[in-house]
Design a protein around this motif. Structure first.
Motif, PDB file in Angstrom:
ATOM      1  N   VAL A  90      18.691  -7.807   1.646  1.00 16.10           N
ATOM      2  CA  VAL A  90      17.633  -7.715   0.643  1.00 16.10           C
ATOM      3  C   VAL A  90      18.237  -7.985  -0.727  1.00 16.10           C
ATOM      4  N   ASP A  91      17.623  -8.885  -1.472  1.00 13.23           N
ATOM      5  CA  ASP A  91      18.107  -9.199  -2.808  1.00 13.23           C
ATOM      6  C   ASP A  91      17.650  -8.123  -3.795  1.00 13.23           C
ATOM      7  N   PRO A  92      18.285  -8.047  -4.987  1.00 10.66           N
ATOM      8  CA  PRO A  92      17.931  -6.989  -5.951  1.00 10.66           C
ATOM      9  C   PRO A  92      16.462  -6.962  -6.345  1.00 10.66           C
ATOM     10  N   GLU A 134      13.274  -3.475  -5.309  1.00 14.62           N
ATOM     11  CA  GLU A 134      12.338  -2.679  -6.089  1.00 14.62           C
ATOM     12  C   GLU A 134      11.114  -2.272  -5.283  1.00 14.62           C
ATOM     13  N   LYS A 135      10.853  -2.960  -4.168  1.00 14.26           N
ATOM     14  CA  LYS A 135       9.704  -2.622  -3.325  1.00 14.26           C
ATOM     15  C   LYS A 135      10.020  -1.511  -2.336  1.00 14.26           C
ATOM     16  N   ILE A 136      11.273  -1.154  -2.225  1.00 14.69           N
ATOM     17  CA  ILE A 136      11.717  -0.184  -1.225  1.00 14.69           C
ATOM     18  C   ILE A 136      12.189   1.085  -1.920  1.00 14.69           C
ATOM     19  N   GLY A 162       0.802  -1.219   0.000  1.00 12.32           N
ATOM     20  CA  GLY A 162       0.000   0.000   0.000  1.00 12.32           C
ATOM     21  C   GLY A 162       0.834   1.267   0.000  1.00 12.32           C
ATOM     22  N   GLU A 163       2.141   1.147   0.257  1.00  8.15           N
ATOM     23  CA  GLU A 163       3.008   2.323   0.228  1.00  8.15           C
ATOM     24  C   GLU A 163       3.636   2.461  -1.160  1.00  8.15           C
ATOM     25  N   ASP A 164       3.860   3.694  -1.536  1.00 14.31           N
ATOM     26  CA  ASP A 164       4.445   3.987  -2.850  1.00 14.31           C
ATOM     27  C   ASP A 164       5.963   3.957  -2.729  1.00 14.31           C
TER      28      ASP A 164
END
Length: 431
Positions: free
Chosen positions: A73-75, A79-81, A11-13
């Protein structure tokens, strides 16, 4: 467990900073480690470095209570962060290292802090002041800021360590030596395309005070996009002079010295003296052209230009000196012939030829030396000095004057650039 932690971001951008909705700035601590200076080019006025970029910021939504010191965290999950959108204002080329796998890494800590590492190769612009070349010192800058968010949304800070900018001590550069580095903050205001001014029916946009042109669909103007948090690292570089002494200064000194050999040749050695003079002038011209071939065409005079021009003047002056000497001796010889002689006697016992009118006045030997015969010196002591004698005196004077003048120039040149140049402090803008 990492999946559970990342699920909190649903839900976060990921395109905006963590505190964007709260109208609070996100503080990003930065540090860089320069692994290598790949090249420093005077011609294009830039330098290339390989560096490790380290950024730390806090994202409260990623806090966790697991008994784990950190998650890697993997690559794909990166992308989610949200990752700071760094922009390098003075960058010409940039590339991530992707051998085997992308050279970037992220860690999440229990308090929600994120630590991000990336390995980059970048080419930065470095305006250089070459007035003291090759005794110059340069200051090259590395700037970085957020591209899409001003200082009210993203604030960049140098890491609170003793060395937020560090350099590999094993770096060896062919021409330069890194003498110092420092870090500071800088403010950047840059133009951007603003919002339409309300007259959307118009198909023109304006840059105040500059120009107007067509822009389909809206009217926009370039306006100030605000202050962006900016960090700058500067590297102080000092050029190594040993290469230039061996490859430029010593050869040019030897060429000038070789041109002085002409003064020890006789006046009548026309072929040898003119060949020596022309050869040294051409050699000096070729060396000067080779020195400037690798340098930009700047509008000011460099230290090496003064050196090469002066050396060229010395060898050219030696050639001109021979031309004057040759004219003097040749004109005198013609004058003596125009006087005429009733007879030209045979060689005397010393192998000399006498040129006389009715009596023997002058003896000219095969080497071009002129003297009065022994029994005539008292009788003709009032005779004026001949042109050949003047030419010989000019050669004798040049043997002393040229070396002393060149030593004086060397003293002034080296004291000026080694003392004055060492005291000159360069600036990061190259001015």
């Amino acid at each position: 467990m990492l999946t559970n932690v990342l699920r909190k971001l649903d839900g976060e951008d990921s395109k905006v900073p963590p505190s964007f909705d709260q109208d609070l700035p996100t503080f990003v601590e930065c540090a860089i480690y320069v692994d290598s200076f790949d090249s420093i080019s005077e011609a294009s006025m830039d330098y290339t470095v390989s560096l490790l970029l380290h950024m730390v910021w806090n994202q409260p939504g990623l806090k966790y209570l697991y008994d784990v010191p950190y998650f890697e965290v993997d690559p794909k999950n990166m992308e989610k962060i949200w990752i700071p959108d760094l922009y390098f204002p003075n960058e010409k080329k940039a590339a991530f290292h992707n051998v085997m796998m992308p050279n970037k890494m992220m860690r999440i800590y229990p308090d929600g802090s994120l630590s991000y590492y990336a390995r980059l190769s970048l080419t930065f612009s470095c305006p250089m002041n070459l007035r003291f070349y090759p005794f110059d010192k340069q200051v090259c800058a590395l700037q970085m800021e957020s591209f899409g968010f001003d200082s009210e949304k993203v604030v960049l800070e140098w890491a609170n360590t003793s060395t937020p900018v560090d350099i590999n001590e094993q770096i060896v550069l062919p021409q330069f030596q890194v003498t110092n580095k420092d870090s500071r903050e800088c403010d950047h205001s840059r133009p951007r395309i603003g919002e339409p001014d309300g007259d959307t029916s118009s198909s023109s946009y304006a840059l105040p005070g500059t120009f107007r042109g067509s822009f389909v669909g809206q009217t926009a103007l370039f306006s100030d996009s605000g202050n962006h948090s900016c960090l700058q690292a500067t590297f102080h570089l000092e050029r190594n002079i040993q290469y230039y002494i061996v490859q430029m200064y010593i050869p040019s000194i030897l060429i000038v010295v070789v041109s002085w050999i002409s003064f020890w040749l006789t006046v009548t050695s026309v072929a040898g003296r003119i060949s020596l003079g022309v050869l040294t002038v051409l050699t000096m011209t070729t060396q000067s052209s080779g020195v400037n071939a690798s340098l930009p065409r700047v509008s000011y005079t460099k230290a090496i230009d003064i050196w090469m021009s002066t050396c060229l003047m010395f060898v050219f002056a030696a050639l001109i000196e021979f031309a004057v000497v040759n004219v003097l001796s040749r004109n005198e010889r013609l004058k003596m012939i125009r006087r005429g002689t009733r007879q030209i006697p045979d060689d005397d016992e010393y192998g000399n030829v006498a040129i006389t009118r009715e009596i023997r006045e002058t003896i000219v030997n095969m080497d071009g030396d002129v003297r009065l015969s022994a029994h005539q010196k008292r009788r003709f002591s009032h005779v004026n000095i001949t042109g050949i004698q003047v030419a010989m005196c000019l050669d004798n004077f040049s043997r002393v004057m040229f070396p002393f003048a060149f030593m004086g120039f060397n003293t002034f040149y080296w004291l000026t650039y080694l003392v004055w140049g060492a005291a000159e402090e360069p600036r990061a803008d190259g001015l």
